[in-house]
Design a protein around this motif. Structure first.
Motif, short mmCIF file in Angstrom:
data_model
loop_
_atom_site.label_atom_id
_atom_site.label_comp_id
_atom_site.label_asym_id
_atom_site.label_seq_id
_atom_site.Cartn_x
_atom_site.Cartn_y
_atom_site.Cartn_z
N ALA A 122 62.10 34.34 -11.66
CA ALA A 122 62.48 32.96 -12.37
C ALA A 122 62.28 32.14 -11.38
N ILE A 123 62.47 32.14 -10.16
CA ILE A 123 62.66 31.11 -9.23
C ILE A 123 60.86 30.93 -8.81
N LYS A 124 60.38 32.10 -8.90
CA LYS A 124 58.87 32.11 -8.49
C LYS A 124 58.33 31.53 -9.57
N MET A 125 58.63 31.47 -10.79
CA MET A 125 57.86 31.05 -12.15
C MET A 125 58.05 29.65 -11.90
N ALA A 126 59.38 29.10 -11.66
CA ALA A 126 59.65 27.71 -11.62
C ALA A 126 58.75 27.29 -10.44
N ARG A 127 58.62 27.74 -9.41
CA ARG A 127 57.89 27.11 -8.34
C ARG A 127 56.34 26.92 -8.74
N MET A 128 55.90 28.01 -9.47
CA MET A 128 54.48 27.90 -9.92
C MET A 128 54.29 26.72 -10.86
N VAL A 129 55.25 26.83 -11.90
CA VAL A 129 54.96 25.73 -13.08
C VAL A 129 54.99 24.28 -12.64
N THR A 130 56.16 24.08 -11.76
CA THR A 130 56.40 22.70 -11.17
C THR A 130 55.45 22.28 -10.08
N GLY A 131 54.97 23.29 -9.33
CA GLY A 131 54.42 22.69 -7.90
C GLY A 131 55.54 22.47 -6.94
N LYS A 132 56.71 22.76 -7.30
CA LYS A 132 57.73 22.08 -6.23
C LYS A 132 58.52 23.24 -5.70
N SER A 133 59.39 23.19 -4.61
CA SER A 133 59.83 24.18 -4.08
C SER A 133 61.31 24.49 -4.11
N LYS A 134 61.94 23.44 -4.11
CA LYS A 134 63.69 23.51 -3.72
C LYS A 134 64.21 23.90 -5.05
N ILE A 135 65.25 24.71 -4.73
CA ILE A 135 66.03 25.29 -5.78
C ILE A 135 67.47 25.15 -5.75
N LEU A 136 68.13 24.37 -6.30
CA LEU A 136 69.45 23.90 -6.63
C LEU A 136 70.41 24.99 -7.18
N SER A 137 71.45 25.50 -6.55
CA SER A 137 72.12 26.22 -7.09
C SER A 137 73.85 26.33 -6.61
N ARG A 138 74.41 26.83 -7.00
CA ARG A 138 76.09 26.37 -6.76
C ARG A 138 76.84 27.56 -5.58
N TYR A 139 77.73 26.98 -5.16
CA TYR A 139 78.67 27.52 -4.08
C TYR A 139 79.23 28.72 -4.70
N ARG A 140 79.87 28.54 -5.86
CA ARG A 140 80.73 29.71 -6.33
C ARG A 140 79.65 30.59 -7.43
N SER A 141 78.68 31.12 -6.70
CA SER A 141 77.92 32.03 -7.81
C SER A 141 77.21 33.10 -7.03
N TYR A 142 76.96 33.96 -8.18
CA TYR A 142 76.14 35.25 -7.20
C TYR A 142 74.88 35.61 -8.31
N HIS A 143 73.89 35.74 -7.50
CA HIS A 143 72.63 35.87 -8.45
C HIS A 143 71.94 37.03 -7.85
N GLY A 144 72.39 37.89 -6.89
CA GLY A 144 71.75 39.18 -6.61
C GLY A 144 71.63 39.27 -5.26
N ALA A 145 71.03 40.30 -4.90
CA ALA A 145 71.10 40.75 -3.58
C ALA A 145 69.76 40.60 -2.80
N SER A 146 68.74 40.58 -3.39
CA SER A 146 67.43 40.58 -2.89
C SER A 146 67.23 39.11 -2.06
N LEU A 147 66.27 38.74 -1.25
CA LEU A 147 66.22 37.67 -0.39
C LEU A 147 66.29 36.33 -0.98
N GLY A 148 65.32 36.08 -2.12
CA GLY A 148 65.65 34.89 -2.62
C GLY A 148 67.13 34.67 -3.61
N ALA A 149 67.18 35.85 -4.31
CA ALA A 149 68.52 35.84 -5.00
C ALA A 149 69.79 35.47 -4.26
N ALA A 150 69.66 36.22 -3.04
CA ALA A 150 71.00 35.89 -2.23
C ALA A 150 70.87 34.75 -1.49
#
Ligand code: PLP
Length: 446
Positions: A122-150
């Motif tokens: 989803a992060i990759k798609m958002a970057r492709m669609v918008t042509g922008k790169s920053k991802i804002l997310s929250r401190y109390r969150s867990y999105h997974g253990a791989s590099l981007g999700a972590a």
């Protein structure tokens, strides 16, 4: 030998010597589990545990569900796996079912093996669609253990992946009202406060640099934090105002857990991308994915989707998904969750009244957490955030000793039983929690 039948003790020893376990130092003996059925599982001594967390909030339809198992058997006899480039019946059917569940403005699904890969893509798609790169997310969150999700995750599990960090991941604060120093008059005031803070941060970070805001519709592992009324609608508006895509992570909160198929549906919003996993197959075969809106889908009609996985749309996993999703509807699981969830909520309110160690209880459907405190008046957490200690693991151990299996992070105990739990089973099991909370009051509060 591969065909040798092992005893529970032998399994534990082999596991201890050869298996690497998640998020822990290695070499500990893990409990060996022999079988599971409904809301229960059993160890090799025949001891029964009630699964009060749906394992990792994934076995939404309980263990040994015959409809899912039969679907898996039928599919494996026909064709266990076909490569992602081909169309298969389970994959095509499941994609259509998920798009229909998501709402009117969704078109397609990209399938993954689990939740981290769903967020990663989803992060990759958002970057492709918008042509922008920053991802804002929250401190109390867990999105997974791989590099981007972590790196998008906020809880301390991100630290090992942050060194060195993947770039472009920015954190903001959750609407965690219970721990806010400001005392809000009502939810509206809280919502306005958090949205104002977020808008300030968007402006400081540069709207032209932000691809997406990624957030759990309801924070799960970090304490079932339910957004105040208007918050998610406000985030949606900010995304629209600044040309940012909104990604709702429904990996834990999705598939009936909160009494709706997706948690964001409580607030009538439409994220641009929806990530899912866990409850889509209830873990019988691993599966996750991203449901994309018409707008995002349209972009990839003219542009190559630079995402791919050997097992994208795994045939067996999708067959388990079709059977699971069917089951939610055919057995009116949402109605059941809303009904049984009321008893859980009432019980938790009772625990808050009765026990000095219970500072707050948060619940929606069968998604809930109790937050433990040292002092109700000051709201001082029972264990300080991010500090190694064995207090919470001792409490979880006490519960397990009494046949009550669950998990929690920091100072929270999560209670998220399989959605098929009956009122009677709930009322039979919850007194164990009451007993252990009395022990916590006596042991840790003075
Ligand atoms: N997102 C959320 C909200 C989760 O709770 C989890 C796992 O607990 C994940 C993503 C990661 O999913 P997985 O462990 O399948 O990669």
């Amino acid at each position: 030998k591969a065909d040798q039948v092992l005893t529970g003790e032998e399994i534990q020893d082999l596991d201890k010597d050869y298996v690497m376990h998640s998020w822990s130092k290695q070499g500990n003996k893990a409990l060996a589990i022999e079988k599971a059925d409904g809301i229960y599982f059993w160890d090799y001594q025949g001891k029964r545990y009630t699964d009060m967390s749906s394992l990792l909030v994934c076995t939404n339809l309980g263990h040994n569900n015959k409809e899912i198992i039969n679907a898996i058997h039928e599919q494996v006899d026909k064709m266990a796996f076909m490569a992602p480039a081909y169309a298969t019946e389970p994959k095509a059917k499941l994609a259509k079912m998920l798009v229909d569940i998501a709402g009117d403005n969704y078109s397609r699904v990209f399938f993954t093996n689990g939740g981290a890969e769903a967020n990663e893509n989803a992060i990759k798609m958002a970057r492709m669609v918008t042509g922008k790169s920053k991802i804002l997310s929250r401190y109390r969150s867990y999105h997974g253990a791989s590099l981007g999700a972590a790196n998008a995750s906020g809880d301390p599990r991100r630290f090992a992946a942050e060194s060195p960090a993947a770039s472009g991941f920015i954190k903001f604060f959750d609407p965690y009202i219970y721990h806010e120093k400001i005392k809000f008059a009502d939810e509206e005031e809280a919502t306005n406060y958090y949205l104002h803070q977020l808008e300030e941060q968007i402006i400081y970070e540069g709207p032209n640099a932000i691809a997406a805001i990624l957030l759990e519709s309801i924070t799960g592992a970090n304490g079932v934090i339910i957004p105040p009324e208007g918050y998610l609608q406000g985030v949606r508006k900010l995304c629209d105002k600044y040309g940012i895509l909104m990604i709702c992570d429904e990996v834990m909160a999705g598939f009936g857990r909160t009494g709706k198929m997706f948690a964001f549906q409580h607030w009538g919003i439409e994220p641009d991308l929806i990530t899912f996993a866990k409850g889509v197959t209830c873990g019988y075969v691993q599966l996750g994915g991203v449901i994309v809106s018409d707008k995002v889908s349209k972009y990839f009609e003219d542009n190559v989707l630079q995402c791919g996985l050997t097992y994208s749309g795994h045939t067996l996993a999708c067959a388990a998904g079709v059977a699971s999703v069917n089951y939610y509807f055919e057995h009116q699981i949402l109605d059941h969750v809303n009904e049984v969830g009321q008893y859980l909520g009432e019980f938790l309110e009772g625990m808050k009244e009765k026990h000095p160690c219970v500072g707050d209880v948060r619940y929606i459907g069968l998604f809930s957490a109790l937050e433990l405190v040292k002092d109700k008046a000051t709201r001082e957490p029972l264990v300080p955030y991010g500090t190694p200690n064995n207090i919470m693991s001792t409490i979880m151990g006490k519960l397990k000793e009494k046949g009550f299996s669950t998990f929690g992070r920091e100072n929270n105990i999560n209670i998220c039983p399989p959605l098929i739990i009956t009122k009677e089973q709930l009322l039979e099991t919850l007194p164990i929690l009451d007993e252990v909370l009395t022990w916590v009051d006596q042991t840790y509060l003075f």
